[in-house]
Design a protein around this motif. Sequence first.
Motif, PDB file in Angstrom:
ATOM      1  N   GLU A  64      -8.921 127.149  30.821  1.00  0.00           N
ATOM      2  CA  GLU A  64     -10.090 126.470  31.379  1.00  0.00           C
ATOM      3  C   GLU A  64     -10.222 125.041  30.847  1.00  0.00           C
ATOM      4  N   ARG A  66     -13.006 122.107  29.587  1.00  0.00           N
ATOM      5  CA  ARG A  66     -14.379 121.852  29.176  1.00  0.00           C
ATOM      6  C   ARG A  66     -14.673 120.361  29.304  1.00  0.00           C
ATOM      7  N   LYS A  73     -17.979 124.284  31.229  1.00  0.00           N
ATOM      8  CA  LYS A  73     -16.591 124.752  31.219  1.00  0.00           C
ATOM      9  C   LYS A  73     -16.235 125.308  32.594  1.00  0.00           C
ATOM     10  N   PHE A  74     -15.013 125.016  33.038  1.00  0.00           N
ATOM     11  CA  PHE A  74     -14.576 125.408  34.382  1.00  0.00           C
ATOM     12  C   PHE A  74     -13.272 126.193  34.332  1.00  0.00           C
ATOM     13  N   ALA A  75     -13.227 127.273  35.127  1.00  0.00           N
ATOM     14  CA  ALA A  75     -12.005 128.074  35.222  1.00  0.00           C
ATOM     15  C   ALA A  75     -11.035 127.404  36.200  1.00  0.00           C
ATOM     16  N   ARG A  79     -14.654 127.691  39.263  1.00  0.00           N
ATOM     17  CA  ARG A  79     -15.960 128.238  38.881  1.00  0.00           C
ATOM     18  C   ARG A  79     -16.411 127.687  37.541  1.00  0.00           C
ATOM     19  N   CYS A  80     -17.710 127.443  37.397  1.00  0.00           N
ATOM     20  CA  CYS A  80     -18.244 127.079  36.086  1.00  0.00           C
ATOM     21  C   CYS A  80     -18.449 128.381  35.306  1.00  0.00           C
ATOM     22  N   THR A  81     -17.918 128.449  34.113  1.00  0.00           N
ATOM     23  CA  THR A  81     -18.003 129.693  33.329  1.00  0.00           C
ATOM     24  C   THR A  81     -18.940 129.559  32.133  1.00  0.00           C
ATOM     25  N   GLU A  82     -19.394 128.344  31.872  1.00  0.00           N
ATOM     26  CA  GLU A  82     -20.303 128.175  30.739  1.00  0.00           C
ATOM     27  C   GLU A  82     -21.115 126.888  30.889  1.00  0.00           C
ATOM     28  N   CYS A  94     -19.755 123.983  40.492  1.00  0.00           N
ATOM     29  CA  CYS A  94     -18.315 124.258  40.509  1.00  0.00           C
ATOM     30  C   CYS A  94     -17.566 122.971  40.850  1.00  0.00           C
TER      31      CYS A  94
END
Length: 349
Positions: A64, A66, A73-75, A79-82, A94
């Motif tokens: 990911e 950041r 943080k983005f995968a 997708r935003c994961t954090e 996203c």
Amino acid sequence: MFLRNCWYMVGWAADFSADAIVPFTVMDEPLAIYRKSDGTLAALEDRCPHRLVPLTVGRKEGDELRCMYHGLKFAADGRCTEIPGQERISAKVCVRAYPIEERHGAAWVWMGDPQKADAALIPPIIGPDDADWAMVCASFDIDANAELISDNLLDLSHAPFVHESTFGGSNMKSLKLMKESETKRGMAVLERGVQADRWHAGRQSNPYFGEVPSDDRVVSTFLVPGVFILTIHSYAPGVQERMGSDGPVEAPIFARCTNQMITPVSATKSKFFYNFGPWAKGADLKAHCFGIADAAFQEDKFIIEAQQDLIGRSPDSKMIMLAMDAPVLRYNEIYDRLRSAEQPVNQAA
Ligand code: FES
Ligand SMILES: [Fe+2]
């Protein structure tokens, strides 16, 4: 307007180290390209949706990215994961993820509809990983519209003038012979490009492998969105008289090839990726051959940038088409057909 449903080269495989986040812009869209832990590539929109900061100045954390402004943080799928300090993450937060593939020692990004991304459409270039050839790879920027560079590659009539001092033997006589054989044999129209198979006969010597006379078979393929693949096989003089129905019945004495990939960065800037090399048997001549071609490509850059500069200062001036521009027109028909197929239905209505 450039084609979108196609693969654009964004770098040689070696340009992407395991730790780097590499910035690259295609058609004004900034990309952040990086390797995941399994070694495969990911390409994200290089713009954090929070405050529009590039992710390329951020940090890679596993698979990911950041953003190093406020830590989103983005995968690899965008997708935003954090979001630091916030529990709920809306799906709207996203970035766009682009299909990216590594083939032939190069990285290719699909800029159009991700559903249509088809790896079978990646241009079959001869890359640094091809065991039959000894290729040297490079790239540079050209301050010009990608179409001007395609036009240059589609019409080799510029060679004796632009490359007067680099490509030996490209005099008016040999050019005339090559053009005649092109006219005679015509160009093959492919689904996504054009191909010419012609002879450059009666060469007295050759800067690549010495003072050896040869007849050269030149096969050039030009594919969307701007990929030029050229192989030249040199044979003992008179080979055409000794030809079978499927081509020469004897082995060539030397071969060399080049691949040139044009990626539009913006309307007036392009990235030019290229390689050049002899066949594997002549690998010891690799640096020598590349040096000649490299000097020639700088000559193309010089003339195309001068052309773009003038076009920019006189945007209303129109070009004229001459007989030598036939391959350019053929290719443009194919490009335009593919581009109009991309237009949404509402536009047609
Ligand atoms: S700008 Fe990226 S987290 Fe704020
Ligand atoms: Fe050229």
